[in-house]
Design a protein around this motif. Sequence first.
Motif, mmCIF file in Angstrom:
data_model
loop_
_atom_site.group_PDB
_atom_site.id
_atom_site.type_symbol
_atom_site.label_atom_id
_atom_site.label_comp_id
_atom_site.label_asym_id
_atom_site.label_seq_id
_atom_site.Cartn_x
_atom_site.Cartn_y
_atom_site.Cartn_z
ATOM 1 N N PRO A 31 3.033 -75.872 -31.671
ATOM 2 C CA PRO A 31 4.109 -75.411 -32.556
ATOM 3 C C PRO A 31 3.923 -75.898 -33.990
ATOM 4 C CG PRO A 31 4.988 -76.805 -30.791
ATOM 5 C CD PRO A 31 3.523 -76.733 -30.610
ATOM 6 N N LEU A 32 4.558 -75.205 -34.930
ATOM 7 C CA LEU A 32 4.478 -75.601 -36.337
ATOM 8 C C LEU A 32 4.934 -77.046 -36.508
ATOM 9 C CD1 LEU A 32 3.847 -74.604 -39.204
ATOM 10 C CD2 LEU A 32 6.258 -74.031 -39.415
ATOM 11 N N LEU A 59 5.451 -81.076 -43.604
ATOM 12 C CA LEU A 59 5.067 -79.960 -42.741
ATOM 13 C C LEU A 59 3.957 -79.165 -43.390
ATOM 14 C CD1 LEU A 59 8.529 -78.560 -41.650
ATOM 15 C CD2 LEU A 59 6.937 -79.935 -40.346
ATOM 16 N N SER A 60 3.175 -78.467 -42.597
ATOM 17 C CA SER A 60 2.087 -77.664 -43.156
ATOM 18 C C SER A 60 2.610 -76.400 -43.822
ATOM 19 C CB SER A 60 1.075 -77.321 -42.075
ATOM 20 O OG SER A 60 1.699 -76.599 -41.044
ATOM 21 N N SER A 61 3.654 -75.764 -43.286
ATOM 22 C CA SER A 61 4.232 -74.598 -43.956
ATOM 23 C C SER A 61 5.597 -74.287 -43.382
ATOM 24 C CB SER A 61 3.331 -73.365 -43.812
ATOM 25 O OG SER A 61 3.262 -72.984 -42.463
ATOM 26 N N LEU A 62 6.480 -73.812 -44.247
ATOM 27 C CA LEU A 62 7.796 -73.297 -43.863
ATOM 28 C C LEU A 62 8.376 -72.639 -45.100
ATOM 29 C CD1 LEU A 62 9.893 -73.070 -41.630
ATOM 30 C CD2 LEU A 62 10.877 -75.203 -42.404
ATOM 31 N N SER A 63 8.456 -71.331 -45.111
ATOM 32 C CA SER A 63 8.789 -70.631 -46.352
ATOM 33 C C SER A 63 10.036 -69.771 -46.242
ATOM 34 C CB SER A 63 7.604 -69.749 -46.770
ATOM 35 O OG SER A 63 7.356 -68.791 -45.760
ATOM 36 N N HIS A 64 11.037 -70.211 -45.491
ATOM 37 C CA HIS A 64 12.251 -69.412 -45.330
ATOM 38 C C HIS A 64 13.265 -69.655 -46.442
ATOM 39 C CE1 HIS A 64 10.535 -68.443 -41.588
ATOM 40 N NE2 HIS A 64 10.844 -69.554 -40.997
ATOM 41 N N ARG A 65 12.986 -70.568 -47.367
ATOM 42 C CA ARG A 65 13.957 -70.933 -48.405
ATOM 43 C C ARG A 65 14.359 -69.711 -49.237
ATOM 44 N NH1 ARG A 65 17.388 -74.752 -50.294
ATOM 45 N NH2 ARG A 65 17.518 -74.725 -52.538
ATOM 46 N N ILE A 83 18.742 -71.109 -36.458
ATOM 47 C CA ILE A 83 19.112 -70.665 -35.111
ATOM 48 C C ILE A 83 18.081 -69.677 -34.576
ATOM 49 C CG2 ILE A 83 20.790 -69.281 -33.814
ATOM 50 C CD1 ILE A 83 22.972 -70.620 -35.606
ATOM 51 N N CYS A 84 17.614 -68.775 -35.441
ATOM 52 C CA CYS A 84 16.626 -67.773 -35.030
ATOM 53 C C CYS A 84 15.237 -68.360 -34.807
ATOM 54 C CB CYS A 84 16.520 -66.673 -36.092
ATOM 55 S SG CYS A 84 17.971 -65.647 -36.235
ATOM 56 N N PHE A 85 14.856 -69.335 -35.628
ATOM 57 C CA PHE A 85 13.470 -69.777 -35.634
ATOM 58 C C PHE A 85 13.184 -71.113 -34.965
ATOM 59 C CE2 PHE A 85 13.128 -66.420 -38.774
ATOM 60 C CZ PHE A 85 11.884 -65.881 -38.468
ATOM 61 N N TRP A 86 14.182 -71.967 -34.728
ATOM 62 C CA TRP A 86 13.854 -73.289 -34.199
ATOM 63 C C TRP A 86 13.130 -73.230 -32.862
ATOM 64 C CZ3 TRP A 86 15.041 -75.604 -29.691
ATOM 65 C CH2 TRP A 86 16.151 -75.163 -28.989
ATOM 66 N N PRO A 87 13.495 -72.327 -31.931
ATOM 67 C CA PRO A 87 12.760 -72.337 -30.657
ATOM 68 C C PRO A 87 11.281 -71.977 -30.822
ATOM 69 C CG PRO A 87 14.833 -71.145 -30.429
ATOM 70 C CD PRO A 87 14.608 -71.368 -31.896
ATOM 71 N N THR A 88 10.975 -71.116 -31.791
ATOM 72 C CA THR A 88 9.593 -70.720 -32.032
ATOM 73 C C THR A 88 8.831 -71.799 -32.786
ATOM 74 O OG1 THR A 88 10.317 -68.419 -32.161
ATOM 75 C CG2 THR A 88 8.156 -68.914 -33.043
ATOM 76 N N LEU A 89 9.482 -72.453 -33.731
ATOM 77 C CA LEU A 89 8.805 -73.465 -34.549
ATOM 78 C C LEU A 89 8.610 -74.790 -33.820
ATOM 79 C CD1 LEU A 89 10.584 -72.821 -37.966
ATOM 80 C CD2 LEU A 89 8.358 -71.977 -37.186
ATOM 81 N N MET A 90 9.460 -75.073 -32.843
ATOM 82 C CA MET A 90 9.363 -76.358 -32.144
ATOM 83 C C MET A 90 8.890 -76.212 -30.699
ATOM 84 S SD MET A 90 12.534 -78.449 -33.780
ATOM 85 C CE MET A 90 11.845 -80.079 -33.550
ATOM 86 N N ARG A 91 9.201 -75.120 -30.053
ATOM 87 C CA ARG A 91 8.808 -74.831 -28.662
ATOM 88 C C ARG A 91 9.006 -76.006 -27.713
ATOM 89 N NH1 ARG A 91 3.017 -72.686 -28.880
ATOM 90 N NH2 ARG A 91 3.090 -72.646 -31.118
ATOM 91 N N TYR A 106 17.446 -80.078 -32.566
ATOM 92 C CA TYR A 106 16.270 -79.318 -33.006
ATOM 93 C C TYR A 106 16.662 -78.289 -34.064
ATOM 94 C CZ TYR A 106 13.675 -81.060 -28.911
ATOM 95 O OH TYR A 106 13.040 -81.832 -27.987
ATOM 96 N N GLN A 107 17.745 -77.586 -33.817
ATOM 97 C CA GLN A 107 18.205 -76.558 -34.754
ATOM 98 C C GLN A 107 18.578 -77.186 -36.087
ATOM 99 O OE1 GLN A 107 22.051 -75.574 -35.261
ATOM 100 N NE2 GLN A 107 21.119 -74.651 -37.057
ATOM 101 N N THR A 108 19.233 -78.333 -36.062
ATOM 102 C CA THR A 108 19.623 -79.026 -37.289
ATOM 103 C C THR A 108 18.399 -79.503 -38.064
ATOM 104 O OG1 THR A 108 21.696 -79.733 -36.272
ATOM 105 C CG2 THR A 108 20.977 -80.948 -38.216
ATOM 106 N N ILE A 109 17.385 -79.970 -37.366
ATOM 107 C CA ILE A 109 16.157 -80.424 -38.031
ATOM 108 C C ILE A 109 15.511 -79.266 -38.787
ATOM 109 C CG2 ILE A 109 13.784 -81.201 -37.594
ATOM 110 C CD1 ILE A 109 15.041 -82.955 -35.300
ATOM 111 N N ILE A 110 15.394 -78.102 -38.164
ATOM 112 C CA ILE A 110 14.799 -76.945 -38.832
ATOM 113 C C ILE A 110 15.677 -76.503 -39.995
ATOM 114 C CG2 ILE A 110 14.139 -74.511 -38.568
ATOM 115 C CD1 ILE A 110 12.157 -76.559 -37.352
ATOM 116 N N GLU A 111 16.992 -76.547 -39.828
ATOM 117 C CA GLU A 111 17.905 -76.198 -40.920
ATOM 118 C C GLU A 111 17.687 -77.127 -42.114
ATOM 119 O OE1 GLU A 111 22.687 -75.677 -41.842
ATOM 120 O OE2 GLU A 111 22.040 -76.218 -39.826
ATOM 121 N N LEU A 112 17.529 -78.414 -41.871
ATOM 122 C CA LEU A 112 17.291 -79.367 -42.958
ATOM 123 C C LEU A 112 15.941 -79.127 -43.622
ATOM 124 C CD1 LEU A 112 18.822 -82.541 -41.352
ATOM 125 C CD2 LEU A 112 19.625 -81.397 -43.425
#
Length: 121
Positions: A31-32, A59-65, A83-91, A106-112
């Motif tokens: 995972p990312l 992180l190596s990449s995350l461009s949803h900003r 909510i949409c991406f955390w399961p894919t980015l963290m698996r 996990y969702q909060t970490i990706i949101e941050l």
Amino acid sequence: ADHGLDLAEKDFTVNTVAGAMKSFFSELPEPLVPYTMQVELVEAHSNRGPCQHLTGIVLSSLSHRRVSHNHRVNLMTSENLSICFWPTLMRPDFSTMDALTATRTYQTIIELFIQQCPFFF
């Protein structure tokens, strides 16, 4: 690889692009957000305040900003994106109780990560 690609010019729908991104991230060998980093992130999230616990993590990449910045038009806030991406980015391994109970973390970490994109990049 083509940084000059204009997706609007190609007439792709937003859902098509988002689906392609999710597919790309889900097919990565790891995972990312690497598994080795996930435990550390969950512990950091539990032990510190939300603004301090991500300091020093890169992180190596995350461009949803850019997407979340236009949330008034597209309704995709950083929370909705996470909510949409955390399961894919963290698996996470959902066969364990720890992973099931940590889903909100996990969702909060990706949101941050999305909210703090300028700090990381």
